[in-house]
Design an enzyme around this catalytic site. Structure first.
Site, short mmCIF file in Angstrom:
data_model
loop_
_atom_site.label_atom_id
_atom_site.label_comp_id
_atom_site.label_asym_id
_atom_site.label_seq_id
_atom_site.Cartn_x
_atom_site.Cartn_y
_atom_site.Cartn_z
N TYR A 41 -8.84 -10.33 2.53
CA TYR A 41 -10.03 -9.61 3.00
C TYR A 41 -10.92 -9.13 1.86
CZ TYR A 41 -7.32 -5.31 2.16
OH TYR A 41 -6.56 -4.33 1.59
N GLU A 42 -10.37 -9.09 0.64
CA GLU A 42 -11.20 -8.70 -0.50
C GLU A 42 -12.09 -9.86 -0.94
OE1 GLU A 42 -9.08 -6.33 -3.68
OE2 GLU A 42 -7.36 -6.97 -2.50
N MET A 64 -2.01 -7.07 6.81
CA MET A 64 -3.01 -7.96 6.20
C MET A 64 -2.53 -8.61 4.91
SD MET A 64 -6.23 -5.41 6.78
CE MET A 64 -6.37 -4.47 8.32
N SER A 65 -1.21 -8.71 4.75
CA SER A 65 -0.70 -9.29 3.48
C SER A 65 0.55 -10.10 3.76
CB SER A 65 -0.39 -8.16 2.50
OG SER A 65 0.69 -7.38 2.98
N HIS A 71 -3.60 0.41 -4.57
CA HIS A 71 -2.99 -0.77 -5.18
C HIS A 71 -3.21 -0.74 -6.69
CE1 HIS A 71 -1.63 -3.33 -1.85
NE2 HIS A 71 -2.43 -2.54 -1.17
N ALA A 115 2.66 -2.20 4.11
CA ALA A 115 2.44 -1.18 5.15
C ALA A 115 1.93 -1.94 6.36
CB ALA A 115 1.42 -0.17 4.67
N SER A 122 0.83 -1.22 0.00
CA SER A 122 0.00 0.00 0.00
C SER A 122 0.86 1.26 0.00
CB SER A 122 -0.87 0.07 1.25
OG SER A 122 -1.60 -1.09 1.40
N ASN A 166 1.75 3.27 11.44
CA ASN A 166 1.03 3.73 12.65
C ASN A 166 1.49 2.90 13.83
OD1 ASN A 166 -0.62 1.71 10.93
ND2 ASN A 166 -1.46 1.43 12.97
N HIS A 191 -5.72 -9.21 -1.68
CA HIS A 191 -5.72 -9.60 -0.27
C HIS A 191 -6.84 -10.59 0.02
CE1 HIS A 191 -4.13 -5.50 -0.67
NE2 HIS A 191 -3.32 -5.81 0.32
N HIS A 249 -7.60 3.99 6.65
CA HIS A 249 -6.82 3.53 5.50
C HIS A 249 -6.11 4.72 4.83
CE1 HIS A 249 -5.57 0.89 2.32
NE2 HIS A 249 -6.21 1.56 1.40
N1 HPA Z 1 -3.08 -3.22 11.60
C1 HPA Z 1 -3.29 -4.03 10.53
N2 HPA Z 1 -2.90 -3.73 9.30
C2 HPA Z 1 -2.27 -2.55 9.11
C3 HPA Z 1 -2.05 -1.66 10.17
C4 HPA Z 1 -2.48 -2.02 11.49
O1 HPA Z 1 -2.31 -1.28 12.47
N3 HPA Z 1 -1.39 -0.59 9.65
C5 HPA Z 1 -1.24 -0.83 8.32
N4 HPA Z 1 -1.77 -2.02 7.99
#
Ligand code: HPA
Length: 276
Positions: A87-88, A214-215, A63, A115, A32, A238, A85, A250
């Site tokens: 989740y998609e 998530m990847s 993406h 990310a 990302s 973050n 992903h 996001h």
């Molecule tokens: N959690 C899950 N996935 C993420 C995060 C997070 O804090 N930051 C970027 N992708």
């Protein structure tokens, strides 16, 4: 067509369109907001995923969905600019389709980027993290579930060293060379798309992870299954800490990845300059 045949079909199409996939080509999967790495590719040829038969296409903002082939500092590279992903709604096989197709095209080294949120309280936002190991917490999901293709790899692959030791050493040397701070840690792969509650964040940290996203985990499993050399980096977008958890969107993740992508990009470029 079964899965292997679909992958091989896509791979033949890719090789026909991108004639420059030479021996020694390094694949880079850009996470990302990290697509900037592809800007450095010289003599580019691009191929949108949507043109490749059977190749899954992401719906997520940030993406792109393009294969970009060329070279960086004389090293032949192919970037997967954008990924799909779980989740998609994609299956673990679909999520790893691109990695399998690149392997079939002769690629034997892959750099995975993402990310991620920092679970380790000592890690600062904006710093790249070298992935030393992972935890597959995409519950019930494994790209190797189902019939095993013995030509790709064994039924029960060893996972004692997924992320190549020599490449990790090279990454650390390159960071030092650039005077760039590089953290090292374990990446927790979760299904998403929800971010974490404070209680989940606490649990994931206790479980031994330093960053969460998530990847990457399915791709690393598939690549390692086929004996590819794998190197992985998280861009920490973050802080994800249970006792001072902050709202994360996001958009913030993408914005922070874009702000931090210079560090990640220069590190990857330095690695490509020095990789054997
Ligand atoms: N959690 C899950 N996935 C993420 C995060 C997070 O804090 N930051 C970027 N992708």
């Amino acid at each position: 067509m079964n899965y292997t045949e679909s992958v091989q079909h896509a791979s033949s199409y890719i090789q026909e369109k991108l004639k420059k996939i030479q021996a020694g080509t390094i694949a880079i999967v850009t996470g990302s907001g990290l697509g900037g790495i592809t800007d450095a590719i010289e003599d580019k040829i691009s191929l949108p995923y949507s043109e490749i038969p059977g190749f899954p296409v992401s719906s997520v903002q940030g993406h792109a969905g393009t294969l970009v082939c060329g070279n960086i500092h004389g090293t032949p590279v192919i970037a997967m600019n954008g990924r799909v992903h779980l989740y998609e709604g994609f299956s673990p096989q679909e999520v790893t389709f691109g990695v399998r197709a690149l392997y079939e095209a002769g690629v034997r080294t892959i750099i995975l980027t993402n990310a991620a949120g920092a679970l380790n309280p000592a890690f600062e936002v904006g710093t790249p993290m070298l992935i030393s190991d992972h935890i597959n917490f995409m519950v019930g999901m494994n790209p190797l579930r189902g019939e095993n293709n013995e030509e790709w790899g064994p039924r029960f692959p060893d996972m004692s060293c997924v992320y190549d030791k020599e490449l990790r050493t090279l990454a650390m040397q390159c960071a030092l060379q650039l005077g760039l701070r590089l953290e090292t840690g374990a990446y927790m792969g979760v299904m998403g798309p929800t971010l974490e509650t404070p209680a989940e964040t606490r649990m994931y940290r206790i479980m031994g992870a330093d960053a969460i996203g998530m990847s990457t985990v399915p791709e690393a499993i598939a690549a390692h299954h086929m004996g590819m050399r794998v190197l992985g980096f998280s861009c920490l977008t973050n802080k994800n800490l249970p006792d001072c958890i902050q709202e994360v969107t996001h958009e913030q993740v993408l914005a922070q990845a874009a702000r931090s992508s210079d560090a990640m990009t220069s590190l990857v470029l330095e690695i490509l300059k020095n990789i054997q």
